[in-house]
Design an enzyme around this catalytic site. Structure first.
Site, PDB file in Angstrom:
ATOM      1  N   GLY A  42      67.071  77.964  38.282  1.00 21.18           N
ATOM      2  CA  GLY A  42      68.084  77.299  37.613  1.00 21.18           C
ATOM      3  C   GLY A  42      68.169  77.566  35.834  1.00 21.18           C
ATOM      4  O   GLY A  42      69.151  77.617  35.504  1.00 21.18           O
ATOM      5  N   GLU A  49      63.546  81.401  43.934  1.00 22.62           N
ATOM      6  CA  GLU A  49      63.837  80.489  44.563  1.00 22.62           C
ATOM      7  C   GLU A  49      62.950  80.699  46.190  1.00 22.62           C
ATOM      8  O   GLU A  49      62.532  79.981  46.955  1.00 22.62           O
ATOM      9  CB  GLU A  49      64.964  79.856  44.925  1.00 22.62           C
ATOM     10  N   ALA A  92      64.935  74.558  37.970  1.00 21.76           N
ATOM     11  CA  ALA A  92      64.995  73.118  38.445  1.00 21.76           C
ATOM     12  C   ALA A  92      63.771  72.369  38.463  1.00 21.76           C
ATOM     13  O   ALA A  92      62.478  73.364  38.742  1.00 21.76           O
ATOM     14  CB  ALA A  92      65.584  72.904  39.686  1.00 21.76           C
ATOM     15  N   GLU A  96      70.189  80.894  35.880  1.00 26.25           N
ATOM     16  CA  GLU A  96      71.683  80.254  36.430  1.00 26.25           C
ATOM     17  C   GLU A  96      72.140  79.799  35.230  1.00 26.25           C
ATOM     18  O   GLU A  96      73.556  79.854  35.063  1.00 26.25           O
ATOM     19  CB  GLU A  96      71.436  79.293  37.610  1.00 26.25           C
TER      20      GLU A  96
HETATM   21  N1  CO8 Z   1      59.432  72.478  37.784  1.00 24.35           N
HETATM   22  C1  CO8 Z   1      58.609  71.601  37.271  1.00 24.35           C
HETATM   23  N2  CO8 Z   1      57.327  71.894  36.453  1.00 24.35           N
HETATM   24  C2  CO8 Z   1      57.297  73.065  36.201  1.00 24.35           C
HETATM   25  C3  CO8 Z   1      58.127  74.288  36.416  1.00 24.35           C
HETATM   26  C4  CO8 Z   1      59.113  73.697  37.353  1.00 24.35           C
HETATM   27  N3  CO8 Z   1      60.496  74.597  37.349  1.00 24.35           N
HETATM   28  N4  CO8 Z   1      57.637  75.270  36.010  1.00 24.35           N
HETATM   29  C5  CO8 Z   1      56.638  75.013  35.292  1.00 24.35           C
HETATM   30  N5  CO8 Z   1      56.411  73.783  35.397  1.00 24.35           N
HETATM   31  C6  CO8 Z   1      55.154  73.105  34.955  1.00 24.35           C
HETATM   32  C7  CO8 Z   1      53.664  73.487  35.527  1.00 24.35           C
HETATM   33  O1  CO8 Z   1      53.393  72.664  36.766  1.00 24.35           O
HETATM   34  C8  CO8 Z   1      52.879  73.310  34.529  1.00 24.35           C
HETATM   35  O2  CO8 Z   1      52.426  72.026  34.545  1.00 24.35           O
HETATM   36  P1  CO8 Z   1      50.917  71.206  34.247  1.00 24.35           P
HETATM   37  O3  CO8 Z   1      50.616  71.713  33.000  1.00 24.35           O
HETATM   38  O4  CO8 Z   1      51.259  69.715  34.629  1.00 24.35           O
HETATM   39  O5  CO8 Z   1      50.135  71.796  35.580  1.00 24.35           O
HETATM   40  C9  CO8 Z   1      53.231  73.589  33.353  1.00 24.35           C
HETATM   41  O6  CO8 Z   1      54.760  73.784  33.704  1.00 24.35           O
HETATM   42  C10 CO8 Z   1      53.020  74.870  32.735  1.00 24.35           C
HETATM   43  O7  CO8 Z   1      53.463  75.735  33.829  1.00 24.35           O
HETATM   44  P2  CO8 Z   1      52.344  77.024  34.380  1.00 24.35           P
HETATM   45  O8  CO8 Z   1      50.845  76.332  33.967  1.00 24.35           O
HETATM   46  O9  CO8 Z   1      52.598  77.370  35.586  1.00 24.35           O
HETATM   47  O10 CO8 Z   1      52.356  78.276  33.452  1.00 24.35           O
HETATM   48  P3  CO8 Z   1      52.313  79.632  33.690  1.00 24.35           P
HETATM   49  O11 CO8 Z   1      52.022  80.257  32.343  1.00 24.35           O
HETATM   50  O12 CO8 Z   1      50.862  79.868  34.417  1.00 24.35           O
HETATM   51  O13 CO8 Z   1      53.339  80.250  34.638  1.00 24.35           O
HETATM   52  C11 CO8 Z   1      55.760  80.395  35.263  1.00 24.35           C
HETATM   53  C12 CO8 Z   1      54.521  80.177  34.066  1.00 24.35           C
HETATM   54  C13 CO8 Z   1      55.422  81.719  35.918  1.00 24.35           C
HETATM   55  C14 CO8 Z   1      57.121  80.212  34.637  1.00 24.35           C
HETATM   56  C15 CO8 Z   1      55.339  79.218  36.399  1.00 24.35           C
HETATM   57  O14 CO8 Z   1      55.151  77.994  35.740  1.00 24.35           O
HETATM   58  C16 CO8 Z   1      56.383  79.285  37.306  1.00 24.35           C
HETATM   59  O15 CO8 Z   1      56.364  80.109  38.210  1.00 24.35           O
HETATM   60  N6  CO8 Z   1      57.198  78.068  37.339  1.00 24.35           N
HETATM   61  C17 CO8 Z   1      58.197  77.856  38.717  1.00 24.35           C
HETATM   62  C18 CO8 Z   1      59.376  78.931  38.512  1.00 24.35           C
HETATM   63  C19 CO8 Z   1      60.287  78.561  39.455  1.00 24.35           C
HETATM   64  O16 CO8 Z   1      59.885  78.844  40.843  1.00 24.35           O
HETATM   65  N7  CO8 Z   1      61.594  78.318  39.171  1.00 24.35           N
HETATM   66  C20 CO8 Z   1      62.463  78.049  39.910  1.00 24.35           C
HETATM   67  C21 CO8 Z   1      62.656  76.623  40.501  1.00 24.35           C
HETATM   68  S1  CO8 Z   1      63.697  76.250  42.019  1.00 24.35           S
HETATM   69  C22 CO8 Z   1      65.249  76.189  40.906  1.00 24.35           C
HETATM   70  O17 CO8 Z   1      65.325  76.594  39.773  1.00 24.35           O
HETATM   71  C23 CO8 Z   1      66.218  76.153  41.927  1.00 24.35           C
HETATM   72  C24 CO8 Z   1      67.405  75.733  41.144  1.00 24.35           C
HETATM   73  C25 CO8 Z   1      68.604  75.037  41.977  1.00 24.35           C
HETATM   74  C26 CO8 Z   1      68.308  73.946  42.677  1.00 24.35           C
HETATM   75  C27 CO8 Z   1      69.499  73.446  43.429  1.00 24.35           C
HETATM   76  C28 CO8 Z   1      69.002  71.854  43.680  1.00 24.35           C
HETATM   77  C29 CO8 Z   1      68.736  71.753  45.429  1.00 24.35           C
END
Ligand code: CO8
Length: 260
Positions: free
Chosen positions: A111, A134, A66, A114
């Site tokens: 997500g 999460e 998400a 999922e």
């Molecule tokens: N949301 C928003 N932006 C994101 C997300 C995300 N999930 N993942 C990556 N990005 C963005 C980063 O902020 C970054 O943006 P910027 O260049 O502006 O800084 C860009 O994408 C590139 O990402 P990274 O620089 O972090 O890339 P890396 O190669 O260093 O890392 C990762 C890659 C490991 C995938 C890392 O980006 C990461 O950990 N991302 C988040 C993963 C995560 O925690 N996902 C779970 C999110 S919560 C969720 O999905 C809940 C679902 C159910 C919701 C129900 C509603 C209540």
């Protein structure tokens, strides 16, 4: 609704839907979820589409979850609605009645994992990573991860993934049944297309009944699920495609199914 965050292509009877927000690793915001809902409903109605491939733009991510930026500003009621809305879209995918193949080309986290689990079949590129991180955000999955993950890989393994938040690699995901197969990254889309084309040539109504029998049957007691299967069997046996399939077998030729 014009799709800003999705790319939609057609290859014969196969539709290819690409989530296209590569700058944020294809994170799912409300708009993208809404677009996905519209597209899924359109593809469900479109008799010319018999299989769907879902993938992410770029080489790095399928969907990294998400959209955390959007998520961070949700209050309790908003977050609940957000979760229910996403669950509804993923349910539509699971119940589309056509095979949906997740071509997992990189990170499938939160997500994203999922979303892949709501698909009918999952193929992963060898460098893909899947997980439910999460917990590391002080959250729990909200798009049915706590439900589909244990159904796919068993409660013990699911609990470890959900509680540790640690992603796993494609080979491990294959070993535990989270993905159906692992292929080289540069072969991912051709494998997905070949699989989709093969499924698109099957009898569409029988395909739909099998998907329904498995997915809905899992939520029923065994006896009730078996009666449901028998009812669907009866429906399948009444189709023109069943006549064509059995006739083609006896005439030693390939069947041509029409979805009737
Ligand atoms: N949301 C928003 N932006 C994101 C997300 C995300 N999930 N993942 C990556 N990005 C963005 C980063 O902020 C970054 O943006 P910027 O260049 O502006 O800084 C860009 O994408 C590139 O990402 P990274 O620089 O972090 O890339 P890396 O190669 O260093 O890392 C990762 C890659 C490991 C995938 C890392 O980006 C990461 O950990 N991302 C988040 C993963 C995560 O925690 N996902 C779970 C999110 S919560 C969720 O999905 C809940 C679902 C159910 C919701 C129900 C509603 C209540």
């Amino acid at each position: 609704m014009a799709a800003e965050n999705l790319l939609i292509d057609r290859d014969g009877a196969v539709a290819i839907v690409t989530i296209n927000r590569p700058k944020v690793l294809n994170a799912l915001d409300s708009r993208t979820l809404d677009e996905l809902r519209h597209v899924v409903l359109d593809l469900k109605q479109d008799a010319g589409v018999r299989a769907v491939i879902l993938t992410g733009a770029g080489e790095k991510a399928f969907v990294a979850g998400a959209d955390i930026r959007e998520l961070s500003s949700q209050g309790s009621t908003g977050a609940r609605e957000y979760a229910l809305r996403g669950q509804h879209v993923f349910d539509l995918i699971e119940h589309m009645g056509k095979p949906v193949i997740a071509a997992i080309n990189g990170y499938a986290l939160g997500g994203g994992c999922e979303l892949a689990m709501a698909c009918t079949i999952r193929i992963a590129a060898d460098g893909a990573r899947l997980g439910q991180p999460e917990i590391n955000l002080g959250l729990i999955p909200g798009y049915a991860g706590t439900q589909r993950l244990p159904r796919l890989i068993g409660a013990g393994r699911a609990l470890e993934m959900l509680l540790s938040g640690e992603p796993i690699g494609a080979q491990e995901a294959h070993r535990i049944g989270l993905v159906n197969r692992v292929v080289a990254a540069d072969a991912l889309m051709s494998e997905a297309r070949a699989l989709a084309a093969g499924l698109a040539a099957k009898a569409p109504l029988a395909v739909r009944y099998i998907i329904d029998a498995v997915n809905q049957g899992l939520d029923m007691p065994l006896g009730q699920a078996q009666r449901f299967e028998a009812t669907l069997f009866g429906l399948a046996a009444a189709t023109e495609d069943m006549q064509e399939g059995t006739r083609a077998f006896l005439e030693k030729r390939k069947p041509e199914f029409k979805g009737q």
